[in-house]
Design an enzyme around this catalytic site. Structure first.
Site, mmCIF file in Angstrom:
data_model
loop_
_atom_site.group_PDB
_atom_site.id
_atom_site.type_symbol
_atom_site.label_atom_id
_atom_site.label_comp_id
_atom_site.label_asym_id
_atom_site.label_seq_id
_atom_site.Cartn_x
_atom_site.Cartn_y
_atom_site.Cartn_z
ATOM 1 N N PHE A 172 -0.004 3.454 1.827
ATOM 2 C CA PHE A 172 0.093 1.700 1.881
ATOM 3 C C PHE A 172 -0.289 1.343 0.483
ATOM 4 O O PHE A 172 0.569 0.208 0.012
ATOM 5 C CB PHE A 172 -0.730 1.120 3.061
ATOM 6 C CG PHE A 172 -0.902 -0.167 3.424
ATOM 7 C CD1 PHE A 172 -1.265 -0.985 2.608
ATOM 8 C CD2 PHE A 172 -0.364 -0.756 4.397
ATOM 9 C CE1 PHE A 172 -1.463 -2.319 2.770
ATOM 10 C CE2 PHE A 172 -0.331 -1.948 4.701
ATOM 11 C CZ PHE A 172 -0.903 -2.790 4.125
ATOM 12 N N CYS A 173 -1.427 1.374 0.011
ATOM 13 C CA CYS A 173 -1.851 1.110 -1.313
ATOM 14 C C CYS A 173 -1.105 1.237 -2.485
ATOM 15 O O CYS A 173 -0.833 0.517 -3.318
ATOM 16 C CB CYS A 173 -3.285 1.346 -1.378
ATOM 17 S SG CYS A 173 -4.607 0.840 -0.334
ATOM 18 N N VAL A 174 -0.510 2.363 -2.219
ATOM 19 C CA VAL A 174 0.484 2.850 -3.438
ATOM 20 C C VAL A 174 1.708 2.046 -3.587
ATOM 21 O O VAL A 174 2.027 1.461 -4.521
ATOM 22 C CB VAL A 174 0.857 4.321 -3.441
ATOM 23 C CG1 VAL A 174 2.162 4.495 -4.183
ATOM 24 C CG2 VAL A 174 -0.409 5.313 -3.656
ATOM 25 N N HIS A 231 0.405 -1.765 -4.916
ATOM 26 C CA HIS A 231 0.300 -1.747 -6.487
ATOM 27 C C HIS A 231 1.526 -1.705 -7.043
ATOM 28 O O HIS A 231 1.559 -2.070 -8.306
ATOM 29 C CB HIS A 231 -0.866 -0.866 -6.459
ATOM 30 C CG HIS A 231 -2.188 -1.059 -6.169
ATOM 31 N ND1 HIS A 231 -2.726 -2.171 -6.711
ATOM 32 C CD2 HIS A 231 -2.944 -0.715 -5.166
ATOM 33 C CE1 HIS A 231 -4.156 -2.162 -5.801
ATOM 34 N NE2 HIS A 231 -4.241 -1.387 -5.324
#
Length: 335
Positions: free
Chosen positions: A85-87, A90
């Protein structure tokens, strides 16, 4: 919105009042995203929501250092923590900075062509290992920018763990962010917010101000230090959800953690039928992506509200952050 959340049912942000409503207002203005699940998932614990937002804002958004570099650092952290999710988030935010080529290279698993960018990305990955962030060579950013980069790394070591524990992996419906055109368009819609200059310190009135002794030296007197100390205080309050012997177990395991992802056998992590609270806290710290429905059900009782679950996950997540940060503080003092 509810489909993003695995184990909690946050109130709609439009129903928020007081400090929580002000956090959402700042997120919309400075982050450019209304109601991002990464923050909404913490809303059952307003003190955690405010402190997490403050550390993110004061380091990534308003702290010293260029936004592209700090996004690459956050991306490296997210890759090291196995947080899809965070990859994805960003990668989209790199598009928002205007660095479209960099965003697409990392989206395809390639190193940035720019050597400086590649060094920052590698540094972000390295920070998962306590003591490895400073290494033997120079930092990949100017010393005066260290508070922004260190604060960003620590913010996302915390956020990655909360996201992996409490959200699904889908940033957009049907994982639409996996398409280049969608990533580019999403980034362009955020460009104005991402590229505007944010004044440091505007999130600090949302916090219960910490004691001077809780502010880390590596923050160099910036607002990043106050925000980090506030998150430390809010997250560590979750220890009260465990019996004393469980607290000791969890903290002892973290003291010996070397940054490795645990094997399938989960050494040091008790079974869910034995010590379910300690198990949840340790999984949140070491491998939040391995938390299952059964793990949560084994711990949760009628008295365990969403506020309790968020706090227990935050406690475990922050113990890993604290292990990493302790090495930051030690190594900064030596340089």
């Amino acid at each position: 919105m509810s489909t993003s959340f695995r184990y909690t049912e946050p109130l709609p942000p439009k129903a928020a009042t007081g400090r929580t409503a002000e956090v959402y207002r700042q997120i919309s203005r400075d982050f450019g995203i209304d109601e991002p699940p990464t923050f909404v998932v913490l809303s059952a614990a307003p003190e955690l929501l405010a402190a997490t937002w403050a550390l993110t804002r004061e380091s990534l958004i308003a702290g010293p250092g260029g936004r592209t570099g700090k996004e690459l650092a956050a991306l490296g952290v997210s890759l090291a923590n196995k947080c899809p999710f965070c990859v994805d988030a960003h990668t989209v935010l790199l598009h928002a900075t205007g660095d479209h080529a960099v965003a697409e290279r990392v989206a395809k698993g390639h190193e940035p062509e720019n050597e400086e960018h590649a060094r920052v990305l590698a540094w972000g990955k390295r920070t998962r290992v306590p003591g490895a962030a400073f290494g033997d060579g120079p930092l990949p950013f100017p010393r005066e920018d260290a508070p922004g980069y260190l604060g960003t790394a620590l913010a996302f070591h915390f956020i990655n763990r909360v996201v992996s524990a409490l959200l699904t992996e889908k940033m957009l419906p049907c994982n639409m962010q996996r398409f280049r055109a969608v990533r580019s368009i999403a980034g362009r819609t955020l460009a104005r917010s991402v590229r505007r200059t944010a004044a440091p310190g505007e999130s600090l009135p949302l916090l219960d101000r910490p004691d001077v002794g809780e502010v880390p030296a590596w923050a160099g007197g910036t607002a990043v230090g106050d925000a980090y100390a506030a998150l430390l205080r809010a997250a560590m309050a979750g220890a009260g959800l465990l019996e004393a012997e469980d607290q000791v177990l969890v903290e002892q395991v973290l003291q010996g953690w070397d940054g490795e992802h645990p094997s399938h056998a989960l050494p040091g992590v008790p079974g869910r039928s034995e010590r379910p609270g300690a198990r949840l806290a340790l999984l949140a710290a070491l491998a939040p992506y391995r938390i299952t429905d059964e793990d949560v059900a084994a711990w949760r009782r009628p008295e365990h509200t969403d506020h309790c679950l968020v706090h227990l996950v935050a406690y475990g997540a922050f113990l890993a952050v604290d292990r990493i940060e302790s090495a930051f503080s030690r190594d900064t003092a030596r340089t």
